[in-house]
Every structure is written in C-alpha cells, then in structure tokens.
Scaffold this active site. Structure first.
Site, short mmCIF file in Angstrom:
data_model
loop_
_atom_site.label_atom_id
_atom_site.label_comp_id
_atom_site.label_asym_id
_atom_site.label_seq_id
_atom_site.Cartn_x
_atom_site.Cartn_y
_atom_site.Cartn_z
N MET A 24 2.66 4.58 -9.04
CA MET A 24 2.04 3.52 -9.84
C MET A 24 1.05 4.09 -10.84
SD MET A 24 3.24 0.54 -9.30
CE MET A 24 1.96 -0.58 -9.86
N ASP A 45 -6.67 12.30 -9.40
CA ASP A 45 -5.90 12.14 -8.17
C ASP A 45 -6.63 12.88 -7.06
OD1 ASP A 45 -2.77 11.06 -7.81
OD2 ASP A 45 -3.41 12.46 -6.25
N ASN A 114 0.02 -7.91 -5.43
CA ASN A 114 1.20 -7.69 -6.28
C ASN A 114 0.87 -8.13 -7.71
OD1 ASN A 114 3.85 -7.72 -7.45
ND2 ASN A 114 4.66 -7.72 -5.37
N HIS A 142 11.52 -2.50 0.59
CA HIS A 142 10.86 -1.52 -0.29
C HIS A 142 11.52 -0.15 -0.18
CE1 HIS A 142 7.68 -4.57 -0.41
NE2 HIS A 142 7.27 -3.96 -1.50
N LYS A 146 7.26 4.23 1.02
CA LYS A 146 6.10 3.34 1.21
C LYS A 146 5.44 3.63 2.56
CE LYS A 146 4.77 -1.53 0.94
NZ LYS A 146 3.54 -1.16 0.22
N1 LIG Z 1 -0.45 -4.43 -6.21
C1 LIG Z 1 0.73 -4.05 -6.69
O1 LIG Z 1 1.33 -4.69 -7.57
C2 LIG Z 1 1.34 -2.77 -6.17
C3 LIG Z 1 2.53 -2.28 -6.72
C4 LIG Z 1 3.01 -1.07 -6.24
C5 LIG Z 1 2.31 -0.37 -5.26
N2 LIG Z 1 1.18 -0.92 -4.74
C6 LIG Z 1 0.36 -0.20 -3.77
O2 LIG Z 1 -0.35 0.81 -4.47
C7 LIG Z 1 -0.57 1.93 -3.61
C8 LIG Z 1 -0.02 3.17 -4.27
O3 LIG Z 1 1.38 3.07 -4.37
P1 LIG Z 1 2.25 4.27 -4.99
O4 LIG Z 1 3.67 3.89 -4.76
O5 LIG Z 1 1.76 4.60 -6.35
O6 LIG Z 1 1.85 5.43 -3.97
P2 LIG Z 1 1.84 7.02 -4.23
O7 LIG Z 1 1.77 7.64 -2.89
O8 LIG Z 1 2.95 7.38 -5.16
O9 LIG Z 1 0.45 7.24 -5.02
C9 LIG Z 1 -0.81 7.29 -4.43
C10 LIG Z 1 -1.59 8.39 -5.15
O10 LIG Z 1 -2.94 8.34 -4.75
C11 LIG Z 1 -3.38 9.67 -4.66
N3 LIG Z 1 -4.62 9.74 -3.87
C12 LIG Z 1 -4.78 9.82 -2.53
N4 LIG Z 1 -6.08 9.89 -2.22
C13 LIG Z 1 -6.76 9.86 -3.39
C14 LIG Z 1 -8.13 9.90 -3.74
N5 LIG Z 1 -9.08 9.98 -2.79
N6 LIG Z 1 -8.48 9.84 -5.05
C15 LIG Z 1 -7.55 9.74 -6.01
N7 LIG Z 1 -6.22 9.72 -5.75
C16 LIG Z 1 -5.84 9.77 -4.45
C17 LIG Z 1 -2.21 10.41 -4.02
O11 LIG Z 1 -2.31 11.81 -4.18
C18 LIG Z 1 -1.07 9.80 -4.81
O12 LIG Z 1 -0.81 10.52 -6.00
C19 LIG Z 1 0.07 1.54 -2.28
O13 LIG Z 1 -0.90 0.99 -1.43
C20 LIG Z 1 1.10 0.51 -2.67
O14 LIG Z 1 1.43 -0.36 -1.64
C21 LIG Z 1 0.68 -2.09 -5.17
O1 LIG Z 2 5.77 0.13 -3.71
C1 LIG Z 2 4.85 -0.36 -3.04
O2 LIG Z 2 4.24 0.26 -2.17
C2 LIG Z 2 4.46 -1.76 -3.30
N1 LIG Z 2 3.42 -2.22 -2.68
C3 LIG Z 2 2.87 -3.52 -2.81
C4 LIG Z 2 2.92 -4.25 -1.48
O3 LIG Z 2 2.73 -3.61 -0.44
O4 LIG Z 2 3.10 -5.46 -1.48
C5 LIG Z 2 3.48 -4.32 -3.93
C6 LIG Z 2 4.91 -4.05 -4.14
C7 LIG Z 2 5.20 -2.56 -4.28
#
Ligand SMILES: NC(=O)c1ccc[n+]([C@@H]2O[C@H](COP(=O)([O-])OP(=O)(O)OC[C@H]3O[C@@H](n4cnc5c(N)ncnc54)[C@H](O)[C@@H]3O)[C@@H](O)[C@H]2O)c1
Ligand SMILES: O=C(O)C1=N[C@H](C(=O)O)CCC1
Length: 255
Positions: A24, A45, A114, A142, A146
C-alpha cells in the site's frame, strides 16, 4: 499587477508515508507524487528514522498492527495529523487514540478499515439491510500475504451489522450446529460469523450474505488493484487537518 498575476499558487500539502516500501505504501507514494496539490515530503519504512517525517503536515500510515499505535502516538505528539489504513483497531485502541488527541486539539486522525469508495458503500448497504434479515454471514477474501484474519473491513462490517440488528431487536442468527470441526463456522464477531479466505490472485474482496424466508441478498465488493484505495486515501489526506479529533471510517468524509 493584474488580478491574474496576483494569484500565487497555494503551497502543496507536505505528506509523509510510513510503510512506504509495502504494497500500500508504494501505491500511496505514487498517488501523492501524481497530485499537484500534494508533495511527498518523506517516505520511510521499517528501520528508517521517523525524524524525516517531522517535516510533514499529514502522515499516512500503512504499516502493521503491532507498530501502528506507536507511530500514531508519535505523530500526535509531534502535532502531525494522520491518515491510517493499517488494521487492528479495537474499540480499546480507538479510545486510547481519542485520549491522546484530547491533549492536542489541533490534530486530526482518520482511521479507515477500507479506503475503497465501493467498499465503504458496501458496508453502508450491509448495515442498512441488516435489520430486514434473520441470517447474515460475511465471507472476506484476500491475498495470502495478508497478516491478519479476519480483515479489518469484515470486522468493521460485522460490528455495524450487529449494532443494526440490536437496534432492530433481532435475536441471535439461527444456527443449529452442534458438532463442529473447529473453525468450520468461521469467527464470531459480535454474533456475526465471518469466514476468511486467502488465495493467490486475490487482492481484497468481501461478500455479505443475508437470508430470510424464501430469499437471500448478497452484497459484494471487489478491489482488483490497490489503486482502488487511492481516491479515498487522498480524500482523507486533504480533509484530515480540518477534522480535529478522531474520525473512524470514510463515511463522514464522503457525505
Ligand atoms: N484501509 C485500507 O483501505 C487498506 C487497504 C489495504 C491494506 N490495508 C492494511 O494496511 C496494512 C499494510 O498493508 P500492506 O499490504 O501494504 O502490507 P505490507 O506488509 O506490504 O506493508 C507494510 C509495510 O510496513 C513496513 N513497516 C513495518 N514496521 C514499520 C515501522 N515501524 N515503520 C515504518 N514502516 C514499517 C513494512 O516493512 C512493510 O514495508 C495492513 O494492516 C493492511 O490490512 C488497509
Ligand atoms: O490487503 C489488505 O491487507 C487489506 N486490508 C484491509 C482489511 O483488512 O480490511 C482492507 C482491504 C485490503
């Protein structure tokens, strides 16, 4: 000087990204870079010093549930508003964030399970339908990398459905299961069963299945690409400094 010459362009809003090398975070950095009114001030990161982010006016956090609270505390202490997509927010965590914000009246935080506009509408439609159906189950799907299950979206949807059912005076969802292989009926979130599927090729998908006598209703949303979350993230980035305190979900911003 003419009126036209007098119009100095507004300074772009300085945005910092935490989790910038994640799935993300990479997408958020691209979206911020592409927006004329935003400037990517810092992208860090795990292992990088957070001090680079001090120059930001808004921080976006897509990290992991185990570090997000520490990041948020730091942002609020620094007086920086934050937009958070990272999952893992229980009611207890939200209350803790409200407490931190109480001491910083100028700071805003938006936490959304989301940021997909379609997903927000799917959750709203589900909450609206909930009072009309005796049965309901959630199936979230998913990508297999995840870390958390069930998803933040599914947990949030289940809580909203449970609240709507309680307000409508509906009792427990009917279920005669007596003999169960552990996990077969999914997780129980406030009385709503949630099933989490993980498979290569998926991004983020959710179905809410309602049932009552002689009919079912399925409400489904699919994110096929993480670009789908960006309009919602940028909406929150632009709005958060005008919303002091804690905003949970995108609903209020869409309205
Ligand atoms: N709200 C939304 O719409 C939405 C959408 C997608 C994902 N998400 C959520 O977002 C989060 C990240 O998802 P992702 O798929 O990008 O995961 P990911 O594992 O690809 O990315 C997470 C990143 O955070 C970094 N990280 C870890 N600790 C850290 C720190 N202390 N400081 C800075 N960076 C740090 C990791 O190294 C990694 O690069 C998850 O909780 C996921 O569920 C939410
Ligand atoms: O890819 C993920 O991880 C996502 N996390 C969010 C969730 O846990 O609902 C939103 C959708 C993608």
């Amino acid at each position: 000087m003419t009126d036209e010459q007098d119009k100095t362009p507004a300074e772009p809003l300085r945005v910092g990204v935490l989790g910038a090398r994640g799935r993300m975070g990479i997408e958020v950095c691209k979206a911020v870079d592409a927006a004329d009114d935003l400037e990517l001030a810092a992208s860090i990161d795990q292992g990088d010093s957070r001090s680079a982010v001090s120059a930001a006016e808004v921080v976006v956090d897509f990290t992991t549930p185990d570090v997000v609270m520490d990041n948020l505390r730091w942002c609020i202490d620094q007086g920086i508003s934050a937009v958070v997509g990272t999952t893992g927010f229980t009611e207890q965590r939200l209350e803790q964030v409200r407490g931190w914000l109480a001491d910083k009246p100028g700071v805003g935080v938006v936490i959304a399970p989301n940021f997909g506009i379609g997903a927000v509408l799917m959750m709203q439609f589900a909450a609206r339908a909930a009072r009309h159906f005796e049965s309901v189950e959630i199936i979230e799907q998913h990508h297999p990398r995840k870390l958390d299950a069930p998803s933040g979206t599914a947990t949030h949807t289940a809580r909203q459905i449970a609240r709507a059912r309680a307000e409508a005076g509906l009792g427990p969802v009917p279920d005669a299961t007596k003999d169960e292989v552990s996990g077969a009926r999914g997780a129980d979130i406030d009385g709503v069963r949630v099933h989490a599927v993980r498979a290569t090729g998926l991004v983020a998908h959710q179905e809410v299945l309602f049932g009552t006598t002689g009919e079912t209703l399925t409400i489904r949303h699919d994110s096929y690409d993480r670009a789908s979350f960006m309009p919602g993230v940028l909406l929150a980035v632009r709005a958060v400094r005008n919303r002091p305190g804690l905003t949970v979900g995108l609903d209020a911003l869409l309205d």
